[in-house]
Design a protein around this motif. Sequence first.
Motif, PDB file in Angstrom:
ATOM      1  N   TYR A 114      48.495  32.701  40.043  1.00  0.00           N
ATOM      2  CA  TYR A 114      47.849  32.840  41.346  1.00  0.00           C
ATOM      3  C   TYR A 114      48.844  32.530  42.457  1.00  0.00           C
ATOM      4  CZ  TYR A 114      47.701  27.740  41.803  1.00  0.00           C
ATOM      5  OH  TYR A 114      48.053  26.422  41.924  1.00  0.00           O
ATOM      6  N   CYS A 115      48.446  32.869  43.686  1.00  0.00           N
ATOM      7  CA  CYS A 115      49.249  32.455  44.842  1.00  0.00           C
ATOM      8  C   CYS A 115      48.323  31.924  45.923  1.00  0.00           C
ATOM      9  CB  CYS A 115      50.111  33.607  45.355  1.00  0.00           C
ATOM     10  SG  CYS A 115      49.176  34.999  45.991  1.00  0.00           S
TER      11      CYS A 115
ATOM     12  N   ASN B 266      39.422  30.686  43.032  1.00  0.00           N
ATOM     13  CA  ASN B 266      38.282  29.881  42.573  1.00  0.00           C
ATOM     14  C   ASN B 266      37.103  30.720  42.070  1.00  0.00           C
ATOM     15  OD1 ASN B 266      39.565  27.454  42.785  1.00  0.00           O
ATOM     16  ND2 ASN B 266      38.969  27.148  44.921  1.00  0.00           N
ATOM     17  N   PRO B 267      36.685  31.771  42.813  1.00  0.00           N
ATOM     18  CA  PRO B 267      35.588  32.580  42.250  1.00  0.00           C
ATOM     19  C   PRO B 267      35.960  33.261  40.931  1.00  0.00           C
ATOM     20  CG  PRO B 267      36.333  33.487  44.376  1.00  0.00           C
ATOM     21  CD  PRO B 267      37.018  32.169  44.189  1.00  0.00           C
TER      22      PRO B 267
ATOM     23  N   GLY C  50      49.535  40.380  41.574  1.00  0.00           N
ATOM     24  CA  GLY C  50      48.544  39.883  42.517  1.00  0.00           C
ATOM     25  C   GLY C  50      47.726  38.748  41.932  1.00  0.00           C
ATOM     26  N   SER C  51      47.038  38.066  42.842  1.00  0.00           N
ATOM     27  CA  SER C  51      46.257  36.893  42.470  1.00  0.00           C
ATOM     28  C   SER C  51      44.771  37.234  42.414  1.00  0.00           C
ATOM     29  CB  SER C  51      46.480  35.808  43.519  1.00  0.00           C
ATOM     30  OG  SER C  51      45.798  34.648  43.196  1.00  0.00           O
ATOM     31  N   PRO C  52      44.086  36.896  41.326  1.00  0.00           N
ATOM     32  CA  PRO C  52      44.594  36.225  40.148  1.00  0.00           C
ATOM     33  C   PRO C  52      45.040  37.227  39.085  1.00  0.00           C
ATOM     34  CG  PRO C  52      42.226  36.392  39.983  1.00  0.00           C
ATOM     35  CD  PRO C  52      42.613  37.073  41.262  1.00  0.00           C
ATOM     36  N   THR C  53      46.025  36.809  38.279  1.00  0.00           N
ATOM     37  CA  THR C  53      46.385  37.570  37.081  1.00  0.00           C
ATOM     38  C   THR C  53      45.974  36.728  35.886  1.00  0.00           C
ATOM     39  OG1 THR C  53      48.167  38.845  38.082  1.00  0.00           O
ATOM     40  CG2 THR C  53      48.340  38.430  35.718  1.00  0.00           C
ATOM     41  N   ILE C  54      45.007  37.226  35.130  1.00  0.00           N
ATOM     42  CA  ILE C  54      44.468  36.458  34.001  1.00  0.00           C
ATOM     43  C   ILE C  54      45.051  37.027  32.713  1.00  0.00           C
ATOM     44  CG2 ILE C  54      42.371  35.756  32.755  1.00  0.00           C
ATOM     45  CD1 ILE C  54      40.842  36.009  35.405  1.00  0.00           C
TER      46      ILE C  54
END
Lengths: 175, 103
Positions: free
Chosen positions: B7-8, B15-16, B52-56
């Motif tokens: 994340y950044c 958070n969501p 990009g944020s988030p990368t899961i």
Amino acid sequence: MAKINIGDPQLNFELPGVDGIKHNIKNIQKIKVVIFSCNHCPYAQAWEDRIIKLQSEFSKHIQVIMISSNDAKQFPDDSFQEMVKRSKEKQFNFPYLYDESQEIATLYGAERTPEVFVFDASGILKYHGTIDDNYENESEVEKSFLKEAIENIINEKNPNPSITEPIGCTIKWKN
Amino acid sequence: MNITVLYCDDCPSLNPSLDRLKKVLSDENIKEEILLKKVESNEEAVKLKFIGSPTILINGIDIDPPENKSYFALNCRAFKKENGKISPIPPIDMIRKLVIQEK
């Protein structure tokens, strides 16, 4: 942080639009809905259709002016050519302007995409913030902040709330 | 199972997105810890191939494998929902699909 407060006069600008015309906010006599946005940000994309709808629904009273100030060197999807494409694809029914120098975003103190500033027809800032409370799902929106602000201004009332927190990507500043 | 979230700080989507990931892990009775990795600069984004944020990442696999034209930068990530609309938060079914596959 915004450099313009509720009750302040509009900060004038003239910027080139994707339609090949230079647009000057001074020449608009309607309620002015100035939205700092961009192509690439998913928050901006999520709200685009709702902005188009608002312009269509309130066309008699409002003029949306969308501005992209992002650094296209870092984010090529936000170049002027890509803005022209996006505007055509999405059939934007409002001017989409390019703030290449980032001077206008700096002047307004805008930080996010999208971030909304609404001026009444006389050019006084009446609302600043976000569009509504659900970027993900329009059918689950509970608070239509921007729409309600517009309705209030049309009815010569002050929006309540007049300030909400803009939610979105940061404006991509030049290094 | 190795669960990593890149994340950044530029983006409010973390958070969501974590709430959704935690919900899936709880539903699937998976107790592994989520490793959070903050991406601090565009140089680091390039190094980590962070689009990009988030990368899961589940066992190193992206829940939404990026297209070739993606570029690496500190940015919010766009996810395409089943109805074709764009969201900054990954759809829960997208997370669930890979979690079940890697379980």
